[in-house]
Enzyme design. Structure first.
Site, PDB file in Angstrom:
ATOM      1  N   GLU A 288       0.819  -1.204   0.000  1.00  0.00           N
ATOM      2  CA  GLU A 288       0.000   0.000   0.000  1.00  0.00           C
ATOM      3  C   GLU A 288       0.854   1.256   0.000  1.00  0.00           C
ATOM      4  O   GLU A 288       0.544   2.233  -0.646  1.00  0.00           O
ATOM      5  CB  GLU A 288      -0.933   0.001   1.218  1.00  0.00           C
ATOM      6  CG  GLU A 288      -1.899  -1.179   1.249  1.00  0.00           C
ATOM      7  CD  GLU A 288      -2.873  -1.183   0.090  1.00  0.00           C
ATOM      8  OE1 GLU A 288      -2.997  -0.154  -0.577  1.00  0.00           O
ATOM      9  OE2 GLU A 288      -3.506  -2.220  -0.144  1.00  0.00           O
ATOM     10  N   GLY A 349      -0.674   9.721  -5.622  1.00  0.00           N
ATOM     11  CA  GLY A 349      -0.091   8.645  -6.412  1.00  0.00           C
ATOM     12  C   GLY A 349      -0.722   7.292  -6.194  1.00  0.00           C
ATOM     13  O   GLY A 349      -0.371   6.339  -6.900  1.00  0.00           O
ATOM     14  N   TYR A 350      -1.641   7.173  -5.232  1.00  0.00           N
ATOM     15  CA  TYR A 350      -2.202   5.858  -4.928  1.00  0.00           C
ATOM     16  C   TYR A 350      -2.982   5.287  -6.112  1.00  0.00           C
ATOM     17  O   TYR A 350      -2.777   4.139  -6.512  1.00  0.00           O
ATOM     18  CB  TYR A 350      -3.086   5.958  -3.689  1.00  0.00           C
ATOM     19  CG  TYR A 350      -3.517   4.613  -3.163  1.00  0.00           C
ATOM     20  CD1 TYR A 350      -2.642   3.817  -2.451  1.00  0.00           C
ATOM     21  CD2 TYR A 350      -4.802   4.144  -3.390  1.00  0.00           C
ATOM     22  CE1 TYR A 350      -3.025   2.572  -1.969  1.00  0.00           C
ATOM     23  CE2 TYR A 350      -5.205   2.914  -2.916  1.00  0.00           C
ATOM     24  CZ  TYR A 350      -4.315   2.127  -2.206  1.00  0.00           C
ATOM     25  OH  TYR A 350      -4.710   0.890  -1.741  1.00  0.00           O
ATOM     26  N   SER A 351      -3.885   6.076  -6.673  1.00  0.00           N
ATOM     27  CA  SER A 351      -4.650   5.597  -7.829  1.00  0.00           C
ATOM     28  C   SER A 351      -3.729   5.325  -9.012  1.00  0.00           C
ATOM     29  O   SER A 351      -3.929   4.360  -9.760  1.00  0.00           O
ATOM     30  CB  SER A 351      -5.721   6.620  -8.216  1.00  0.00           C
ATOM     31  OG  SER A 351      -6.684   6.749  -7.191  1.00  0.00           O
TER      32      SER A 351
END
Length: 502
Positions: A288, A349-351
């Site tokens: 994650e 930046g997660y998506s």
């Protein structure tokens, strides 16, 4: 009686007469008036009538109960007539291919009906008493019209006609049955194929990343109980110790920092030594990373690097270095991807990392199938055990808000910041699922199934909400997602007081 006539009533004290005596007074241009007792005009006697309302009501301004009932009955009748007309106007579509059998088609009504229905597209089977009648009918009809000789007084003739009709109609029914049987066979084949499992799990090595907490730790303990030789990568020594303390001696741990190439190299060496030439049966990529979630202009490039270096580039690097071991064992790769890989709706930046892992998994699957390596994607919804934690999100938001320039902060406004935190908190509360077992089952199936699926979707939001939004028109998905979050002060839009509950 003229319009100028009026009725004059006066009371009388004589008991032998009616209590009221009325006269008709005809007023003319002459000064004299003529008075005629009503008792002398046919013996009519006025009857007192009680007043039940105002003068206008008594004059008919308001409908009585009986009148309303009549209107209601009339309206009901008209509604039924309208319903019948609409219902009667409905027609069967796709008349082509539908068979109709008509008797007595040599002449008259039967022959006319057969020709008419043939023009409408029906497959007409016309029964004629003579061969000549059948020839005449076929000569003036389309090739789809068929005729058969039929004598209604002869049982053998009726039987032959029934056989003919059965043969003519069997083609379409057989096609439908064949299509239905094929669909059912495919479903049955898929269910049987999906139920096949890999045998002799003992001695097969599985490498799992991010096993300190959450999904990685739960999966490592579960697969350890199933008999796999689990190699769990943990970010800290403490996480590895806690995992070893609640697992069997066959479970091994190794420290791994996916943002550090040297750490990745050491982990690959450790895995190579543990597999001892057998190869790696499974690689479960679960990372994650640090995920600041905020509007894009609140972020800096290092905020993107902190996520992409771990959740995308780090996973790609360790996958590439473990591919030789996976090819040797003809193993499988399972990439765990959040629902944000289906739909990007917040900055950061997660998506991007999840979209990147989707693309990397697709290309890897097509290329590695030639070497017997199977690649699966597990797309899960929001889980409380994962990155979605309201305290972490609010702490990151406060940090980002405090470092904003006055210009950017004023463009959003203090009220926006408060409402944005409420929106994030509401999303965590409404969307996050504390039950991670459904994700564990998907990852287990991808590892132990003889024929793992290409994609798994775990969680109601991944199966329905995010998947629907990913296929919905952009205008619709944008509208729904914008309703979940407030509007900046500089946009001129009002900040919603109540957020949409998903």
């Amino acid at each position: 009686m003229s319009d100028t006539s009026k009725v004059i009533c006066r009371a009388t004290s004589d008991t032998s007469k009616p209590p009221t005596e009325c006269y008709v007074s005809a007023i003319s241009e002459e000064p004299q008036s003529l008075k005629f007792p009503l008792s002398e005009m046919g013996g009519l006697q006025p009857e007192p009538k009680p007043l039940t309302g105002t003068v206008s009501e008594e004059a008919g301004g308001v409908l009585s109960l009986s009148d309303s009932l009549h209107i209601a009955i009339l309206a009901s009748i008209l509604s039924l007539i309208l319903y019948w007309l609409i219902r009667d106007s409905h027609r069967v579509r796709n008349l082509s291919g539908k068979h109709v059998f008509i008797t007595d088609c040599d002449t008259g009504l039967g022959k006319s009906l057969a020709k008419w229905l043939d023009k409408r597209g029906f497959c007409v089977i016309a029964a004629c008493a003579t061969e000549k009648g059948g020839q005449e009918l076929r000569s003036c009809s389309s090739p789809s019209l068929k005729t058969v000789n039929l004598n209604l007084a002869d049982s053998n003739s009726i039987a032959r006609a029934v056989v003919f009709v059965t043969e003519e109609t069997a083609g379409k029914d057989s096609l439908h049955i064949a299509i239905l049987a094929s669909i059912l066979s495919l479903i049955l084949y898929w269910l049987i194929r999906d139920s096949h499992r890999v045998r002799n799990l003992s001695g097969k090595h599985v490498f799992i990343t991010d096993c300190d907490t959450g999904l990685g730790k739960s999966l490592a303990k579960w697969l350890d109980k199933r008999g796999f030789c689990v190699i769990a990568a943990c970010a800290t020594e403490k996480g590895g110790q806690e995992l070893r303390s609640c697992s069997s001696p066959s479970l091994k741990t190794v420290n791994l920092n996916l943002a550090d190439s040297n750490s990745i190299a050491r982990a690959v060496v450790f895995v190579t030594e543990e597999t001892a030439g057998k190869g790696l049966f499974g690689l479960v990529s679960n990372a994650e990373g640090t995920a600041p979630v905020a509007p894009t202009d609140w972020l800096r490039i290092e905020d993107f690097h902190s996520v992409l270096d771990v959740s995308l580039l780090g996973l790609i690097e360790i996958t590439l270095k473990l591919l030789p071991l996976l090819k040797k064992a003809e193993g499988r790769v399972v990439n765990l991807i959040n629902a944000k890989g289906l739909m990007a709706f917040v900055g950061g930046g997660y998506s991007l990392s999840k979209w990147g892992m989707e693309a990397f998994s697709d290309t890897l699957r097509m290329e590695m199938q030639h070497f017997g390596v199977k690649v699966s994607i597990v797309e899960h919804g929001f889980l409380k055990a994962g990155v979605v934690n309201s305290d972490v999100l609010e702490r990151d938001l406060l940090r980002l808000w405090n470092r904003l320039t006055p210009e950017i902060r004023d463009s959003y406004g203090e009220k926006y910041f408060v409402e944005y935190i409420k929106a994030q908190r509401s999303s965590v509360k409404r969307l996050c699922d504390s039950d991670i077992s459904k994700v564990i089952k998907c990852m287990e199936h991808a590892l132990i199934a003889m024929y793992p699926r290409t994609r798994y979707r775990a969680g109601w939001d991944a199966k329905f909400f995010w998947l629907f939004l990913s296929y919905a028109p952009s205008c619709l998905s944008d509208m729904l997602l914008c309703m979940m979050f407030p509007a900046p002060a500089a946009s001129g839009g009002s900040v919603p007081g109540a957020l949409i509950n998903i």
